[in-house]
Design an enzyme around this catalytic site. Sequence first.
Site, PDB file in Angstrom:
ATOM      1  N   GLU A   1      33.477  42.672  36.391  1.00 61.58           N
ATOM      2  CA  GLU A   1      34.933  42.636  36.494  1.00 61.58           C
ATOM      3  C   GLU A   1      35.393  41.281  37.025  1.00 61.58           C
ATOM      4  OE1 GLU A   1      35.972  45.847  39.117  1.00 61.58           O
ATOM      5  OE2 GLU A   1      35.388  44.759  40.915  1.00 61.58           O
TER       6      GLU A   1
ATOM      7  N   ASP B   1      41.854  40.230  45.945  1.00 62.07           N
ATOM      8  CA  ASP B   1      42.101  39.775  44.579  1.00 62.07           C
ATOM      9  C   ASP B   1      42.988  38.530  44.557  1.00 62.07           C
ATOM     10  OD1 ASP B   1      40.690  42.040  43.861  1.00 62.07           O
ATOM     11  OD2 ASP B   1      42.481  43.240  43.549  1.00 62.07           O
TER      12      ASP B   1
END
Length: 362
Positions: free
Chosen positions: A237, A55
Site C-alpha cells: 500500500e 499518512d
Amino acid sequence: MKEFSGKKLIVILCILLLFIGEACNKKTVTPASTKAPVTSLPPGTFANPITDGADPWVFKKDNYYYFCQSKNGGIYVAKSEKLSQPGNFSLVWSAPTSGWNRQHIWAPEMHYLQGKWYIYYAAGEAGPPFIHQKSGVLESVTEDPLGSYTDKGMLYTGDNIASPESVKWAIDLTPFYLNGQLYALWSGWEENATTDRTPQHLYIATMRNPWTISSNRIKISSPQQPWEKGTELDLNEGPEMLKHQAKAFIIYSCRESWLPAYQLGQLTLTDTLLNPMEPANWVKTGPVFSGTDKVFGVGHVSFTTSPDDTEHWLYYHAKKSTAPGWDRDIRLQKFTWNTNGSPDFGTPIPAGIPIALPSGEK
C-alpha cells in the site's frame, strides 16, 4: 461557633477537591516519540517528530511547501516556506453527509497538474469493517491551493471500465507522468470482500486527465516476498513514484500498518522508456527502510527537496509505541542516492536527536 466551623470545613474541603481535580487534569502519559523541547536543540537543527498525525503528504511548488492531511471528516492543507514546520492547517473540503465518500477520509495527497490543484483521497460509505473504501479526486476552484475544491467524483479502479459499477476497493491513489502519459497508481483488492482483512496489491492504469482513469487496472505487485508478508495480513500500500537518473522507482509500504514491522519496499523500472503497465518490467527489492528498536512501524512516505533543491527528503510516519494500533506521528529525514541511481533512505533517526535543517531553510 459550631456553625462557623462547619462552613469553614466545607470551604476547605471544596478547595482541596479543586486542587485534586486540577492535578488529575494535568496528568499526562509521555509517548515513546515525544520530541525534545525546541530550547534544547542546537541552532540550525530540528528534531523528530515534527507533528502528530499519519499518512503525511508534502508537495513543493514556487518555493512553498504544501502539506495535506485528513481529520475530523475533512481534508486540511497547510502552506509553509519551511519544510520542518508545516504551520497551520486550513480546512479545504468536508465530506458530504451522504454518498459513497461520506466518511473515513484517508490519506489525501495534493498535486499540481495541468494548471490546477488536485487532491486524491480514499473514503467509504460505511464502516468498520472498512470494506467500502474507494478513491476520489477534488479539483481546486481557484489557483489558491488553500481555497475551495469541487468533488470530481470516484475514480474507476476495476477490471471492466465499461461498467462503472464494477469498481473495486482502492486506497492511496497517486498520479504520475511518465513519457508524457499520465498514470494512476494505487493499492487495492483483487475482489471486493466482506472483511477488511483482505490482502492488498498495487495496481496501475492510464489516465485521460487528472480526474478520469482511461483503462482497466493492471496488477504490478503482490505481497509475496518474505519481508513483505505479514503475520496477520499481507499488504502492499501507499505507493509513491520517485524518479532519478532516467530511472523510476515505486516506493511502497508493506506488512501491517498497525504493527511495528511496517516498512518500505521498492519497485524499479530500470529504463523509463519501458512500459510501466507490464508487470515484468518492475524489479522488486526490499526492505529499503525499516524500523529499529527506537523507531517503530515506518511507512507511508512522500518525497521532496530542500528549499535550495540541493537535498532530497523523506516525509513519513511512525508508530508512537510498539503496541498494536494507529497512534502515529510524522517525521522528516534526508536521504541520498546509491551509485546505481537507487535511493538510500538510511536508518530512521530516533526522536529528539538534533537534525540539521534542510539546506536553505532559515
